[in-house]
Design an enzyme around this catalytic site. Structure first.
Site, short mmCIF file in Angstrom:
data_model
loop_
_atom_site.label_atom_id
_atom_site.label_comp_id
_atom_site.label_asym_id
_atom_site.label_seq_id
_atom_site.Cartn_x
_atom_site.Cartn_y
_atom_site.Cartn_z
N HIS A 1 1.40 -9.10 16.52
CA HIS A 1 1.87 -8.29 16.66
C HIS A 1 1.22 -6.46 17.01
O HIS A 1 1.83 -6.09 17.79
CB HIS A 1 2.95 -8.07 15.72
CG HIS A 1 2.48 -7.16 14.41
ND1 HIS A 1 1.99 -8.56 13.09
CD2 HIS A 1 2.49 -6.05 14.00
CE1 HIS A 1 1.44 -7.89 12.81
NE2 HIS A 1 1.91 -6.87 12.88
N ASP A 2 0.64 -6.84 16.62
CA ASP A 2 -0.76 -5.19 17.01
C ASP A 2 -1.41 -4.87 18.26
O ASP A 2 -1.26 -6.14 18.72
CB ASP A 2 -0.89 -5.55 15.71
CG ASP A 2 -1.31 -4.41 13.70
OD1 ASP A 2 -0.26 -3.75 14.28
OD2 ASP A 2 -0.86 -5.47 13.14
N ASN B 1 1.10 -1.06 0.20
CA ASN B 1 -0.10 -0.10 0.02
C ASN B 1 0.54 1.01 0.16
O ASN B 1 0.20 2.59 -0.63
CB ASN B 1 -0.81 0.00 1.39
CG ASN B 1 -1.91 0.90 0.85
OD1 ASN B 1 -2.59 1.25 0.57
ND2 ASN B 1 -1.52 1.95 2.36
N HIS B 2 2.01 1.24 0.72
CA HIS B 2 2.71 2.21 0.76
C HIS B 2 4.65 1.45 1.12
O HIS B 2 4.35 1.30 1.32
CB HIS B 2 2.21 3.78 2.39
CG HIS B 2 1.95 1.47 3.20
ND1 HIS B 2 0.77 2.22 4.04
CD2 HIS B 2 3.08 2.09 4.29
CE1 HIS B 2 0.88 0.82 5.23
NE2 HIS B 2 2.14 1.06 4.31
N GLU C 1 -3.86 -9.41 5.11
CA GLU C 1 -4.23 -9.04 6.36
C GLU C 1 -5.88 -8.16 5.81
O GLU C 1 -5.98 -7.07 5.52
CB GLU C 1 -3.57 -8.00 6.82
CG GLU C 1 -4.17 -7.52 8.38
CD GLU C 1 -3.47 -6.28 8.20
OE1 GLU C 1 -2.22 -5.05 7.34
OE2 GLU C 1 -2.83 -5.72 9.34
N ASP D 1 0.43 -6.77 3.69
CA ASP D 1 -0.43 -6.20 4.90
C ASP D 1 -1.10 -5.26 3.94
O ASP D 1 -1.22 -4.38 2.94
CB ASP D 1 0.64 -5.09 5.25
CG ASP D 1 0.88 -4.09 6.72
OD1 ASP D 1 0.37 -4.56 7.55
OD2 ASP D 1 1.03 -3.11 6.27
#
Lengths: 400, 590
Positions: free
Chosen positions: B316-317, B111-112, B251, B209
């Site tokens: 991890h989040d 995405n980025h 995700e 992601d």
């Protein structure tokens, strides 16, 4: 050739007199009445061996329904297994001796009953008898359909059937849809409706919540409302959703039966609707898709003996009556949980249970009042409604 | 160019039966005493993962990054962060893992990029450079007003003004993470190049992601747009053609009905995480009733053949609470995050052990659910020894502290000076490394680590857990959750080819024994039969009656101890469960 009607009736009467549900229903009558048995109505629903008849006998003017099954006298006992108490006796079906028994004890016959009650529209592979109550026996077919086979009959439509059908017509989703009804000579014999496996009575969820609360270690002198809620087995979010369900039930009832001006607008100003009338925590169920109204109450009509069955007056009342019924039910279940505690911890449990009841009653009412359109059923603001419910609950608590 | 590692052969749908293990390469093991975990360190610790029974390791981002977002802000897609080692180290790791039958996937952020990425530096340098349109630039910050701000704690807007180019750029996450412009075909080509690069090196796939946000459109939420799905189909087609057996794990933190769109018709992602299930497992245990779980299971649609859910307890989040109602979120905060420091955005940043107040019975119950509900379980490093967290560290670092290997200095994680460590290890008396570490738990046969290893082994013996259908059984007791996992009628068994998997099994390696002849217990009906799971979500003992009529005459065998229970009759079957207890049964005709 099936056994003769008189033979069947002759077997049914002594059988009835042994049944706890019959005795419970008849207990309020003078024993003299008990001798006045009359065969009112009989239908052979399955001819042959095994066979089955639906037999209605009246005692005084009370009609009782028994499903009689029969099989070859030599083969039947093995089939009945543990259900020896279901035996009615022997009779002749023209080609020899058969043993007659309560057909609900026979899996094959009670499976076939579904097709009979639904006029051939439904069939099933498996059946299990889930409940045997005074008013009816309950059977579950293929974990999909539920049948109430009524024992004490009433003129059709029984109020619960009427309610279910009318609610279905106005598209009320949060209930078990009626599928079929079996009616003969103006009396409802059975109702078939949806069955949702895994649905749990609200009472059990309430007890789960109370168990968590009463099992917690909180200092005795710190029992405050906020400790009761917001954590652990808190029920308030479910109570709120239950309030929402109740509001949508009332809106649907108002749509189906109309709205009347309340005649005696004493404590509770507003309108009268057709209320549920027997609304408590055993009537509502949690399913994986939210709450549903699972039953509408089917207590047998109490008519005076010797008089014709009086048509039951459709029950119009303030919607507050249902709210009070359910709120009272919260109080009862809290009391039930307290009573299960050992005496030494009971005072503490009582304080917690009281706070629990207050919290959930409040959440239930908030859920109810938060539903759009409910304002046209009740012209009270929240605190007025809460007060009105409180006094109605107090009334219910008074010993009769 | 470094040589690529051999791909793992065997079942191309391996991921449906795999147990995943998510780890932070920086936090796993430091081989060169610089205070930061590295690939070589991880390679040296593969023994641990193999012993435990792990099939696939998911590496958190290992790319060069200024680390504003735990490495999800990538400044170069085509190499590895120097503190983790070299690409050669990574290849050595992958090869060693493959020899053991362990696959390795990595995070990929499509995405980025980081704002430090050369692409962005170039893009922001002027309005007419060759990469001017590689990002999303605008003269004002009014565009895409319907898109929510995800990191709402710290970012006021999805637009940030860039002083250099004198324009706003779009970012769905931190402002240090400008979104790529996928309307530009050069960006698509560049990203496909990145995918090929890593697959050529031998990685077994990607955890994708932030995948719902790739394409944006005015007047939409800028999530889950058709163009995004189209791009995923293109990536999948490329992978299927050139790299069969590799994995795309998405995700997508959305409701199940939306998430399933990311499976496409079996032509998008192989796996998606089931986010809504996770908080509801915790909620069900605290409420002591099954409805939070059964409700979300009932709302979870069927997925295409060959696809699988990824399920997890913690990662991890933060424990994300996006996929619950506001009221449920309040409840979860009240229950699990009384200290505001435990909260982050719309979630709770805690590890499993502190979340359950270090109650091993609850942890076991939750793992019992995780390993038996539909999906491939994803474990988070450290949770196999019930490691704790440090809520006083910033962002999500509290759950990213060093793996606790031993009671030695620096938890046996690193020989560097304490002050040099990327994050301090936990040292509190309850969760600290002197009390909680792999070495001590390996030595103690009744430890959580040994328990979990045994559970994973049993799970591997019963493919029903991985690919079977699920049927929740009715139970009057709301505190009891009972369900049956059974090979579905439509289930086509995957061909299990001889390959690395079976070699590992024969060598006594991790329980990769998904070959049919190894499945099933002694005398048991094994992989073709139903497995019944009964769990008590309450902290009090509970009875339950189940209708098991269809197994009348069978004997339930409890899978962990192979204990025969009383025979099933036509009557309701009565089971009593200890507080937080659970059983897994198979049925044996005796």
């Amino acid at each position: 050739m099936p056994p003769s009607p008189s033979a069947l009736a002759g077997l049914v009467v002594p059988y009835l007199q042994r049944q706890s549900w019959f005795l419970a229903d008849m207990s309020r009558y003078d024993r003299g009445v008990w001798a006045t048995f009359q065969l009112a109505d009989l239908e052979i629903v399955a001819d042959g061996r095994p066979g089955m008849a639906s037999v209605v006998v009246t005692v005084g003017n009370r009609p009782f329904h028994v499903l009689v099954g029969w099989r070859d006298a030599a083969l039947a006992p093995a089939m009945l297994g543990d259900h020896q108490g279901a035996v009615l006796g022997m009779c002749d079906d023209g080609s020899g001796e058969v043993l007659c028994y309560d057909a609900l004890a026979d899996e094959e016959l009670s499976t076939g009953l579904l097709a009979v009650a639904s006029a051939g529209r439904e069939s099933a592979k498996r059946v299990r008898l889930v409940q045997s109550l005074v008013s009816h026996a309950a059977l579950v077919y293929d974990e999909r359909l539920f049948m109430k086979s009524y024992r004490v009959l009433e003129p059709a439509p029984r109020p619960e059937i009427e309610l279910m059908e009318r609610l279905d017509e106005v598209g009320f989703q949060h209930t078990l849809r009626p599928i079929a009804r079996w009616e003969r000579n103006g009396r409802d014999l059975a109702l078939v409706r949806e069955y949702i496996p895994g649905a749990v009575e609200a009472r059990l969820l309430a007890l789960t919540s109370l168990r968590d609360l009463l099992g917690r270690s909180i200092d005795d002198d710190q029992v405050r409302l906020e400790e009761v809620g917001g954590a652990g087995g808190d029920l308030s979010s479910e109570a709120r959703r239950l309030g929402e369900l109740t509001a949508s039930l009332h809106l649907a009832l108002a749509e189906a039966f109309g709205v009347l001006a309340l005649r005696d607008a004493g404590a509770a100003p507003g309108v009268a609707i057709r209320v549920h009338g027997d609304y408590h925590l055993r009537r509502v169920f949690r399913t994986d898709a939210g709450w549903i109204v699972g039953g509408f109450g089917d207590d047998p009509l109490i008519g005076k003996l010797g008089e014709p069955d009086a048509p039951r007056e459709p029950r119009f009342a303030s919607p507050l009556e249902d709210l009070a019924d359910l709120s009272y039910s919260l109080r009862q279940v809290a009391a039930e949980a307290v009573a299960a505690q050992p005496a030494v911890t009971r005072p503490r449990a009582e304080r917690l249970a009281k706070a629990w009841e207050r919290r959930n009653r409040g959440a239930f009412l908030s859920g109810y009042l938060g539903v759009e359109g409910v304002g046209r059923l009740m012209a009270l603001n929240r605190s007025e409604a809460a007060e009105a419910i409180k006094s109605l609950v107090a009334e219910r608590e008074k010993p009769a | 160019m470094v040589s690529s590692s051999l791909p793992v052969t065997g079942d191309p749908r391996w991921y449906r039966r795999a147990v995943f293990y998510e780890l932070l390469p920086r936090g796993f093991f430091d081989s060169n005493a610089d205070g930061v975990g590295d690939f070589e360190g991880l390679r040296q610790k593969l023994d641990h993962l193999q012993w435990l029974g792990i099939d696939c390791v998911w590496l958190l981002p290992f790319y060069p990054s200024p680390l504003h977002d735990g490495g999800y802000d990538i400044s170069d897609f085509l190499t590895v962060a120097p503190d983790l080692g070299s690409i050669d180290d990574l290849v050595a790791l992958v090869e060693d893992a493959h020899r053991r039958g362990i696959r390795i996937i990595s995070d990929l952020v499509m995405n980025h990029t980081s704002d430090q990425h050369p692409w962005f530096s170039e893009s922001r340098s002027s309005r007419d450079n060759p990469k001017a349109d590689w990002y999303m630039w605008a003269d004002d910050d009014h565009g895409f007003a319907d898109a929510r701000v995800i990191f709402c704690d710290v970012e006021p807007s999805n637009w940030t003004f860039d002083q250099k180019r004198r324009q706003y750029y779009w970012h769905r996450f931190f402002h240090q993470q400008p979104d790529l412009n996928y309307e530009n075909p050069e960006v698509v080509d560049a990203m496909l190049g990145v995918v090929r690069f890593w697959l050529d090196l031998g990685l077994d796939g990607f955890r994708l992601d932030a995948i719902p946000y790739l394409y944006k459109a005015e007047g939409t939420s800028c999530e889950n747009l058709p163009a995004t799905h189209q791009l995923l189909r293109r990536v999948r087609a490329e992978m299927d053609a050139a790299y069969p057996g590799r994995l795309m794990l998405a995700e997508v933190n959305q409701w199940p009905s939306v998430v399933t769109e990311y499976f496409g018709d079996g032509d998008e992602c192989h796996m998606c995480f089931n986010f809504p299930l996770m908080p509801r497992m915790f909620m069900a245990v605290r409420r002591e009733q099954r409805f939070p779980i059964t409700e979300v299971l009932a709302q979870t649609p069927a997925i295409p053949a060959g696809c699988q859910w990824g399920i997890f307890l913690r990662n991890h989040d933060e424990l994300t609470l996006e996929m619950v109602t506001d009221e449920e979120r309040d409840y979860m905060y009240a229950e699990y995050a009384r200290d505001p420091r435990m909260r982050r955005n719309l979630g709770i940043r805690r590890r499993l052990a502190p979340l359950v107040d270090n109650d091993r019975r609850v942890a076991e119950l939750l793992y019992g659910l995780l390993l038996s509900l539909p999906g491939s379980p994803v474990l988070y490093y450290g949770d196999e020894i019930l490691m704790g967290d440090n809520i006083y560290l910033g962002d999500r670092d509290g759950v990213r502290t060093p793996m606790q290997w031993a009671p030695d200095r620096n938890a046996g994680f690193s020989r560097a000076d304490f002050a040099q460590l990327y994050l301090p290890p936990l040292m509190d008396p309850v969760h600290g490394y002197q009390a909680v570490n792999v070495e001590a738990q390996r030595r103690d046969p009744s430890s959580f680590l040994h328990w979990l290893r045994r559970m994973l082994a049993v799970r591997h013996q019963y493919p029903q857990f991985a690919t079977g259908s699920l049927e929740v059984l009715p139970a009057d007791n709301p505190s009891v959750l009972a369900y049956v996992r059974q090979p579905g009628a439509t289930e086509v068994p995957d061909a299990v080819q001889p390959g690395l998997d079976s070699a590992a099994g024969a060598a006594g390696g991790p329980a990769l024994d998904n070959a049919p002849d190894q499945a099933g217990g002694p005398g048991g009906a094994g992989p073709d039969a139903a497995v019944l799971c009964v769990s008590n979500l309450s902290r009090f003992a509970q009875p339950v009656e189940l209708s098991l009529g269809r197994w009348e005459g069978c004997t339930p065998i409890e899978l962990l101890g192979r204990v025969p229970f009383p025979r099933i009759t036509a009557k309701p079957y009565s089971v009593t469960l200890a507080p937080y207890g659970f059983y897994w049964f198979e049925f044996e005709e005796r």
